[in-house]
Design a protein around this motif. Structure first.
Motif, PDB file in Angstrom:
ATOM      1  N   ARG A  95       0.787  -1.281   0.172  1.00 45.32           N
ATOM      2  CA  ARG A  95      -0.196  -0.074   0.124  1.00 45.32           C
ATOM      3  C   ARG A  95       0.743   1.222  -0.045  1.00 45.32           C
ATOM      4  O   ARG A  95       0.581   2.150  -0.793  1.00 45.32           O
ATOM      5  CB  ARG A  95      -0.974  -0.089   1.197  1.00 45.32           C
ATOM      6  N   GLN A  96       1.764   1.396   0.877  1.00 44.10           N
ATOM      7  CA  GLN A  96       2.623   2.540   1.094  1.00 44.10           C
ATOM      8  C   GLN A  96       3.590   2.779  -0.047  1.00 44.10           C
ATOM      9  O   GLN A  96       3.558   3.826  -0.782  1.00 44.10           O
ATOM     10  CB  GLN A  96       3.260   2.654   2.456  1.00 44.10           C
ATOM     11  N   PRO A  97       4.370   1.860  -0.503  1.00 47.38           N
ATOM     12  CA  PRO A  97       5.220   1.894  -1.455  1.00 47.38           C
ATOM     13  C   PRO A  97       4.475   2.400  -2.949  1.00 47.38           C
ATOM     14  O   PRO A  97       4.922   3.023  -3.781  1.00 47.38           O
ATOM     15  CB  PRO A  97       6.018   0.612  -1.821  1.00 47.38           C
ATOM     16  N   ILE A  98       3.322   1.582  -3.261  1.00 44.35           N
ATOM     17  CA  ILE A  98       2.316   2.209  -4.407  1.00 44.35           C
ATOM     18  C   ILE A  98       1.921   3.334  -4.357  1.00 44.35           C
ATOM     19  O   ILE A  98       2.137   4.101  -5.212  1.00 44.35           O
ATOM     20  CB  ILE A  98       1.543   0.989  -4.383  1.00 44.35           C
ATOM     21  N   GLN A  99       1.439   4.048  -3.026  1.00 43.86           N
ATOM     22  CA  GLN A  99       1.068   5.093  -2.894  1.00 43.86           C
ATOM     23  C   GLN A  99       2.099   6.237  -3.272  1.00 43.86           C
ATOM     24  O   GLN A  99       1.611   7.235  -3.808  1.00 43.86           O
ATOM     25  CB  GLN A  99       0.278   5.457  -1.582  1.00 43.86           C
ATOM     26  N   HIS A 158       6.985  -0.951 -11.765  1.00 43.37           N
ATOM     27  CA  HIS A 158       7.137  -0.440 -10.271  1.00 43.37           C
ATOM     28  C   HIS A 158       7.638  -1.439  -9.266  1.00 43.37           C
ATOM     29  O   HIS A 158       8.396  -1.361  -8.278  1.00 43.37           O
ATOM     30  CB  HIS A 158       5.879   0.103  -9.546  1.00 43.37           C
ATOM     31  N   ILE A 159       7.333  -2.780  -9.382  1.00 41.73           N
ATOM     32  CA  ILE A 159       7.844  -3.681  -8.486  1.00 41.73           C
ATOM     33  C   ILE A 159       8.984  -4.800  -9.007  1.00 41.73           C
ATOM     34  O   ILE A 159       8.640  -5.335 -10.254  1.00 41.73           O
ATOM     35  CB  ILE A 159       6.558  -4.756  -7.936  1.00 41.73           C
ATOM     36  N   ASN A 160       9.727  -5.043  -8.136  1.00 48.49           N
ATOM     37  CA  ASN A 160      11.026  -5.756  -8.552  1.00 48.49           C
ATOM     38  C   ASN A 160      11.046  -7.106  -7.466  1.00 48.49           C
ATOM     39  O   ASN A 160      11.626  -7.027  -6.580  1.00 48.49           O
ATOM     40  CB  ASN A 160      12.193  -5.179  -8.407  1.00 48.49           C
TER      41      ASN A 160
END
Length: 341
Positions: A95-99, A158-160
């Protein structure tokens, strides 16, 4: 572009993370038979989920489907209990990393970015009298039409974390097909925000819309002339098509002095009211309503010119909650005291 998000899997496939997720899932449902049965062997059940995540055998079950009217009919696709636990654990990790990857003008299901904050930002834009026209855009059948390929491509940007991505892909494709996210899955809100991230950046960076805001799939921007609004609408329509989405027939241009309906409120430069249908709902539901409902109505009206009407309606028709209503008014709208019966 910022570095990709890493090291997520240890926050998901972990007993303590799953236990925290379970506590979220069972909130306000502690007396339901399914919750009680599951909790009777909680340690064994959570250990089984953790093991399936670690060894790669976890697979979500197809969602349970039912219809609700809110206010129009919506197909709800609800995950099973164990899948809800895993989804909550995933949401807590991402949640926080994506936000942090979303623009500051995006709201809905984000920490500190609800309808009140969005409405207040829109009012600040309206303070500038240059803006005479509002362009309102809405995605047609948004959740049902989110393109899986476009969303997965955005996730990959965005995600690794290979295992986290694989798990998210399972949730995206849980019901088959090439489009759509289930309304009812906790991961869907975060993924839906990410699905429109390219459109947000296009609006802010390419079209230079300094008054652009988005709440879920509803978008708005202010313009000096109708021609500028039409040009922006065409650009947004083309960009939406690139990611497999279309604008619906409700999208259009509105004259600001007539008032702009946005995120549950009607906005003018000098005031803000809650929607007429919400006022009607307060009158209809106030007699015998729960304390939670009464507080929700007051909170929704907070900071608007409608708050006195809502408070008086609840005061008259829900006398059992007057003590709490009194407290709320003292805390949030002390000027209403003289207006109460």
């Amino acid at each position: 572009m910022p570095h990709k998000i890493k090291n997520l899997w240890s926050q998901i496939a972990d007993y303590e993370s799953l236990l925290f997720a379970w506590k979220e899932v069972k909130q306000r449902k502690t007396t339901k038979p399914a919750i009680l049965r599951y909790e009777s062997s909680l340690a064994v059940n959570l250990d089984r989920i953790e093991s399936s995540l670690v060894d790669g055998t976890y697979a979500p079950r197809p969602h349970r489907e039912f219809w609700i009217k809110d206010p129009k009919p919506r197909l709800i696709q609800a995950p099973y209990l164990e899948d809800r636990i895993v989804q909550h654990a995933v949401c807590n990790a991402i949640r926080q990393p994506i936000q942090q990857r979303l623009i500051a003008q995006t709201y809905s299901c984000l920490v500190g970015r609800g309808t009140h904050r969005c409405s207040e930002q829109f009012l600040r834009y309206l303070d500038d009298t240059r803006w005479q026209y509002a362009l309102k855009l809405d995605i047609s059948k948004f959740f049902y039409s989110i393109n899986h390929a476009s969303l997965i491509a955005e996730l990959d940007r965005h995600i690794n974390c290979r295992k986290t991505l694989a798990l998210l892909h399972l949730f995206i494709r849980a019901n088959g097909g090439t489009c759509g996210l289930p309304i009812g899955a906790s991961t869907s809100q975060i993924l839906a925000n990410l699905a429109l991230n390219p459109l947000d950046h296009f609006a802010r960076r390419e079209l230079k819309l300094t008054t652009y805001l988005r709440y879920c799939d509803d978008m708005i921007a202010l313009f000096e002339t109708a021609e500028e609004a039409h040009t922006a609408m065409n650009g947004m329509c083309d960009k939406a098509a690139e990611i497999g989405l279309t604008l619906n027939s409700k999208s259009g241009i509105h004259y600001v002095p007539d008032g702009v309906d946005w995120v549950g409120y009607r906005h003018w430069r000098s005031k803000r009211l809650i929607r007429k249908r919400t006022i009607k709902a307060v009158r209809r539901n106030a007699p015998g309503c729960s304390l939670e409902t009464a507080m929700a109505y007051l909170s929704h009206a907070k900071g608007t010119a409608s708050v006195a009407h809502v408070a008086n309606t609840l005061w008259r028709h829900a006398p059992e909650h007057r003590c709490r209503i009194h407290w709320w008014i003292r805390e949030h709208s002390p000027s209403l005291y003289p207006q109460l019966p």
